[in-house]
Scaffold this motif. Structure first.
Motif, PDB file in Angstrom:
ATOM      1  N   LYS A 124     -72.149  48.123 -13.548  1.00 61.08           N
ATOM      2  CA  LYS A 124     -71.004  47.338 -14.263  1.00 61.08           C
ATOM      3  C   LYS A 124     -71.689  46.983 -15.094  1.00 61.08           C
ATOM      4  CE  LYS A 124     -70.623  45.373  -9.426  1.00 61.08           C
ATOM      5  NZ  LYS A 124     -70.499  44.858  -8.079  1.00 61.08           N
ATOM      6  N   GLU A 125     -72.642  46.407 -16.474  1.00 59.15           N
ATOM      7  CA  GLU A 125     -72.920  46.174 -17.089  1.00 59.15           C
ATOM      8  C   GLU A 125     -72.809  47.475 -17.747  1.00 59.15           C
ATOM      9  OE1 GLU A 125     -76.739  45.283 -18.816  1.00 59.15           O
ATOM     10  OE2 GLU A 125     -76.989  43.103 -17.269  1.00 59.15           O
ATOM     11  N   MET A 126     -73.247  48.494 -17.781  1.00 55.63           N
ATOM     12  CA  MET A 126     -72.145  49.725 -18.820  1.00 55.63           C
ATOM     13  C   MET A 126     -71.337  50.002 -18.880  1.00 55.63           C
ATOM     14  SD  MET A 126     -74.382  51.934 -19.888  1.00 55.63           S
ATOM     15  CE  MET A 126     -73.353  53.273 -19.781  1.00 55.63           C
ATOM     16  N   ILE A 127     -70.055  49.511 -17.779  1.00 57.42           N
ATOM     17  CA  ILE A 127     -68.820  49.798 -17.876  1.00 57.42           C
ATOM     18  C   ILE A 127     -68.371  48.797 -18.636  1.00 57.42           C
ATOM     19  CG2 ILE A 127     -67.123  49.941 -16.018  1.00 57.42           C
ATOM     20  CD1 ILE A 127     -68.385  51.170 -13.993  1.00 57.42           C
ATOM     21  N   ARG A 128     -68.154  47.179 -18.220  1.00 61.54           N
ATOM     22  CA  ARG A 128     -68.130  46.689 -19.288  1.00 61.54           C
ATOM     23  C   ARG A 128     -68.586  47.161 -20.766  1.00 61.54           C
ATOM     24  NH1 ARG A 128     -66.317  40.784 -19.138  1.00 61.54           N
ATOM     25  NH2 ARG A 128     -66.069  41.093 -17.107  1.00 61.54           N
ATOM     26  N   TYR A 129     -69.750  47.318 -20.877  1.00 56.83           N
ATOM     27  CA  TYR A 129     -69.494  47.478 -22.263  1.00 56.83           C
ATOM     28  C   TYR A 129     -69.258  48.963 -22.911  1.00 56.83           C
ATOM     29  CZ  TYR A 129     -73.618  48.807 -26.250  1.00 56.83           C
ATOM     30  OH  TYR A 129     -73.908  49.273 -27.415  1.00 56.83           O
ATOM     31  N   ILE A 130     -68.657  49.639 -23.033  1.00 60.23           N
ATOM     32  CA  ILE A 130     -68.271  50.521 -22.898  1.00 60.23           C
ATOM     33  C   ILE A 130     -66.824  50.546 -23.064  1.00 60.23           C
ATOM     34  CG2 ILE A 130     -67.015  53.130 -22.095  1.00 60.23           C
ATOM     35  CD1 ILE A 130     -69.788  53.067 -20.544  1.00 60.23           C
ATOM     36  N   HIS A 131     -66.276  49.236 -22.467  1.00 62.59           N
ATOM     37  CA  HIS A 131     -64.850  48.966 -22.649  1.00 62.59           C
ATOM     38  C   HIS A 131     -65.070  48.231 -23.435  1.00 62.59           C
ATOM     39  CE1 HIS A 131     -63.481  49.543 -17.700  1.00 62.59           C
ATOM     40  NE2 HIS A 131     -63.278  50.804 -19.217  1.00 62.59           N
ATOM     41  N   VAL A 147     -71.608  58.938  -2.153  1.00 58.40           N
ATOM     42  CA  VAL A 147     -71.015  58.272  -2.352  1.00 58.40           C
ATOM     43  C   VAL A 147     -71.079  57.185  -2.045  1.00 58.40           C
ATOM     44  CG1 VAL A 147     -69.285  58.219  -0.438  1.00 58.40           C
ATOM     45  CG2 VAL A 147     -68.091  58.623  -3.036  1.00 58.40           C
ATOM     46  N   ASP A 148     -71.300  56.070  -1.167  1.00 55.78           N
ATOM     47  CA  ASP A 148     -71.452  54.784  -0.775  1.00 55.78           C
ATOM     48  C   ASP A 148     -71.465  53.813  -1.457  1.00 55.78           C
ATOM     49  OD1 ASP A 148     -71.427  56.578   1.504  1.00 55.78           O
ATOM     50  OD2 ASP A 148     -71.264  55.325   2.761  1.00 55.78           O
ATOM     51  N   VAL A 149     -72.322  54.824  -3.015  1.00 53.43           N
ATOM     52  CA  VAL A 149     -72.921  53.695  -3.774  1.00 53.43           C
ATOM     53  C   VAL A 149     -72.094  53.275  -4.713  1.00 53.43           C
ATOM     54  CG1 VAL A 149     -75.221  54.507  -3.717  1.00 53.43           C
ATOM     55  CG2 VAL A 149     -73.810  55.745  -5.046  1.00 53.43           C
ATOM     56  N   ILE A 153     -69.246  48.792  -6.404  1.00 54.13           N
ATOM     57  CA  ILE A 153     -68.630  49.450  -8.161  1.00 54.13           C
ATOM     58  C   ILE A 153     -66.788  49.550  -8.705  1.00 54.13           C
ATOM     59  CG2 ILE A 153     -68.645  50.866  -9.531  1.00 54.13           C
ATOM     60  CD1 ILE A 153     -71.485  51.657  -9.472  1.00 54.13           C
ATOM     61  N   LEU A 154     -66.161  50.165  -7.461  1.00 52.12           N
ATOM     62  CA  LEU A 154     -64.534  50.152  -7.399  1.00 52.12           C
ATOM     63  C   LEU A 154     -64.351  49.251  -7.075  1.00 52.12           C
ATOM     64  CD1 LEU A 154     -65.191  53.860  -6.529  1.00 52.12           C
ATOM     65  CD2 LEU A 154     -63.939  53.296  -8.403  1.00 52.12           C
ATOM     66  N   ASP A 155     -64.604  47.807  -6.233  1.00 52.18           N
ATOM     67  CA  ASP A 155     -63.840  47.202  -5.769  1.00 52.18           C
ATOM     68  C   ASP A 155     -64.378  45.620  -6.277  1.00 52.18           C
ATOM     69  OD1 ASP A 155     -62.908  48.827  -3.307  1.00 52.18           O
ATOM     70  OD2 ASP A 155     -65.009  48.751  -2.025  1.00 52.18           O
ATOM     71  N   ASN A 156     -64.650  46.038  -7.845  1.00 52.64           N
ATOM     72  CA  ASN A 156     -65.286  44.489  -8.234  1.00 52.64           C
ATOM     73  C   ASN A 156     -63.940  44.611  -9.000  1.00 52.64           C
ATOM     74  OD1 ASN A 156     -65.755  42.719 -10.726  1.00 52.64           O
ATOM     75  ND2 ASN A 156     -67.629  44.298 -11.416  1.00 52.64           N
ATOM     76  N   PRO A 157     -63.793  42.637  -8.496  1.00 54.50           N
ATOM     77  CA  PRO A 157     -62.272  41.911  -8.792  1.00 54.50           C
ATOM     78  C   PRO A 157     -61.904  42.149 -10.216  1.00 54.50           C
ATOM     79  CG  PRO A 157     -63.916  40.477  -7.846  1.00 54.50           C
ATOM     80  CD  PRO A 157     -64.643  42.262  -7.904  1.00 54.50           C
ATOM     81  N   HIS A 158     -63.732  42.148 -11.568  1.00 53.28           N
ATOM     82  CA  HIS A 158     -63.179  42.019 -12.457  1.00 53.28           C
ATOM     83  C   HIS A 158     -63.009  43.187 -13.170  1.00 53.28           C
ATOM     84  CE1 HIS A 158     -65.384  38.177 -12.490  1.00 53.28           C
ATOM     85  NE2 HIS A 158     -65.915  38.682 -11.437  1.00 53.28           N
ATOM     86  N   LEU A 159     -62.079  43.679 -13.716  1.00 57.24           N
ATOM     87  CA  LEU A 159     -61.026  44.631 -14.242  1.00 57.24           C
ATOM     88  C   LEU A 159     -62.252  45.766 -15.233  1.00 57.24           C
ATOM     89  CD1 LEU A 159     -57.234  45.104 -14.406  1.00 57.24           C
ATOM     90  CD2 LEU A 159     -58.724  45.730 -12.987  1.00 57.24           C
ATOM     91  N   ALA A 160     -62.808  44.230 -16.132  1.00 55.23           N
ATOM     92  CA  ALA A 160     -63.528  45.103 -17.242  1.00 55.23           C
ATOM     93  C   ALA A 160     -64.878  45.655 -16.797  1.00 55.23           C
ATOM     94  CB  ALA A 160     -63.990  44.112 -18.176  1.00 55.23           C
ATOM     95  N   PRO A 196     -55.993  55.913  -3.889  1.00 52.80           N
ATOM     96  CA  PRO A 196     -54.958  56.409  -4.390  1.00 52.80           C
ATOM     97  C   PRO A 196     -54.554  56.858  -5.781  1.00 52.80           C
ATOM     98  CG  PRO A 196     -54.197  54.953  -2.432  1.00 52.80           C
ATOM     99  CD  PRO A 196     -55.828  55.041  -2.909  1.00 52.80           C
ATOM    100  N   ASP A 197     -54.778  55.875  -6.741  1.00 47.63           N
ATOM    101  CA  ASP A 197     -54.717  56.011  -7.874  1.00 47.63           C
ATOM    102  C   ASP A 197     -55.713  55.935  -8.899  1.00 47.63           C
ATOM    103  OD1 ASP A 197     -52.402  55.183  -7.544  1.00 47.63           O
ATOM    104  OD2 ASP A 197     -52.827  53.418  -7.906  1.00 47.63           O
ATOM    105  N   LEU A 198     -56.840  56.898  -8.139  1.00 44.34           N
ATOM    106  CA  LEU A 198     -57.867  56.721  -9.234  1.00 44.34           C
ATOM    107  C   LEU A 198     -58.451  58.099 -10.274  1.00 44.34           C
ATOM    108  CD1 LEU A 198     -61.047  55.384  -9.407  1.00 44.34           C
ATOM    109  CD2 LEU A 198     -62.332  56.729  -7.776  1.00 44.34           C
ATOM    110  N   ASN A 199     -58.528  58.634 -10.928  1.00 44.37           N
ATOM    111  CA  ASN A 199     -58.558  59.681 -11.663  1.00 44.37           C
ATOM    112  C   ASN A 199     -60.582  60.291 -10.941  1.00 44.37           C
ATOM    113  OD1 ASN A 199     -56.927  60.473 -13.205  1.00 44.37           O
ATOM    114  ND2 ASN A 199     -57.046  58.685 -14.314  1.00 44.37           N
ATOM    115  N   ILE A 200     -60.233  61.085 -10.416  1.00 47.26           N
ATOM    116  CA  ILE A 200     -61.347  61.979  -9.856  1.00 47.26           C
ATOM    117  C   ILE A 200     -61.975  63.197 -10.274  1.00 47.26           C
ATOM    118  CG2 ILE A 200     -62.570  62.358  -7.795  1.00 47.26           C
ATOM    119  CD1 ILE A 200     -60.449  60.544  -5.855  1.00 47.26           C
ATOM    120  N   GLU A 201     -62.888  63.247 -11.117  1.00 50.73           N
ATOM    121  CA  GLU A 201     -63.125  64.594 -11.625  1.00 50.73           C
ATOM    122  C   GLU A 201     -64.131  65.587 -11.054  1.00 50.73           C
ATOM    123  OE1 GLU A 201     -65.769  63.865 -15.484  1.00 50.73           O
ATOM    124  OE2 GLU A 201     -64.169  65.474 -16.455  1.00 50.73           O
TER     125      GLU A 201
END
Ligand SMILES: O=C(CO)[C@@H](O)[C@H](O)COP(=O)(O)O
Ligand SMILES: [Fe+2]
Length: 252
Positions: A124-131, A147-149, A153-160, A196-201
């Motif tokens: 989570k910190e990584m994602i915020r830092y990248i943003h 995938v459960d891990v 992370i995906l349900d985090n209410p903090h968008l950043a 449904p809206d997620l970019n999945i690579e």
């Protein structure tokens, strides 16, 4: 409806002696993004290149004018200390910094005696830092990671702290030209069902023979290295990959 098809040729299979030209040619042949594989010889048993090379190839490809737009540099960071290189890659011209979940939680990255506050992290910190550094954030999982891990992370209410893309590896990371692992597709299907809206690579072993399975599972960002750079007509392969994803989208 799932997000649009994005075709991201992996330049790992390009001629490294002509990398700049290979990058601009691939975009001219219809690629949306360039998938830039960064390997450090620790997280994976192979080494590619670092930020100075990305700086150079950036001069051959125009920056995207929109979020997720054409020319996006999708940097797949197969490195043990992903936090340490965020700023360097931002300066080099990376648009999307995709780190591995396994590296971000790894005790070796966080607790090794050499680890500095620059290299310690969690997803989570990584994602915020990248943003905060002005890039899109991706999180990748290896075949051995459940995938459960990702739910937390995906349900985090903090968008950043929420990723812009999830990368499901369909080979063990480290090398191009490996066999596609269909065993990984249930992860993609589960992600698509929940988000449904997620970019999945998907990355590894994708080409005309495997794209339908990946598209049916719900992947919309398609990495292909050997299939594109090994083809006589790379533009034709890029179009085929795109058509398969768009066909599946049309059925939703
Ligand atoms: O990240 C990786 C390999 O670790 C990939 O991006 C490969 O470079 C894809 O190559 P192909 O399997 O499409 O040849
Ligand atoms: Fe990759």
């Amino acid at each position: 409806m799932a997000p649009p098809a994005i075709i991201a040729p992996s330049i790992l299979s390009a001629d490294f002696a002509e990398l700049g030209k290979a990058c601009s040619d691939t975009i001219a042949q219809g690629a949306d993004w360039l998938h830039v594989d960064i390997m450090d010889g620790h997280f994976v048993p192979n080494i590619t290149f670092g930020a100075p090379v990305v700086t150079k190839i950036r001069t051959h490809v125009q920056r995207p004018t929109t979020k997720h737009g054409r020319g996006t540099f999708d940097c797949h960071m197969m490195i043990a200390e992903p936090k340490k290189w965020v700023k360097d890659f931002q300066k080099a011209g990376c648009d999307l910094y995709c780190f591995h979940y396994e590296a971000a939680i790894s005790s070796t990255a966080a607790e090794s005696p050499e680890a500095t506050s620059e290299s310690k992290t969690n997803p989570k910190e990584m994602i915020r830092y990248i943003h905060d550094c002005g890039m899109l954030a991706g999180i990748a999982i290896k075949p051995d990671t459940k995938v459960d891990v990702l739910w937390d992370i995906l349900d985090n209410p903090h968008l950043a702290e929420r990723p812009d893309m999830v990368l499901v590896m369909t080979v063990h990371p480290g090398f191009g030209g490996q066999k596609f692992m269909a065993s990984e597709l249930p992860k993609v299907a589960e992600l698509r069902k929940r988000y449904p809206d997620l970019n999945i690579e998907v990355d590894g072993g994708l080409g005309p023979g495997t794209i339908d399975q990946a598209a049916d599972a719900g992947a919309n960002v398609i990495v292909a290295g050997s299939a594109v750079f090994g083809a006589k007509n790379p533009g034709e392969i890029i179009s085929k990959l795109r058509e398969a994803v768009e066909r599946r989208r049309g059925k939703l």
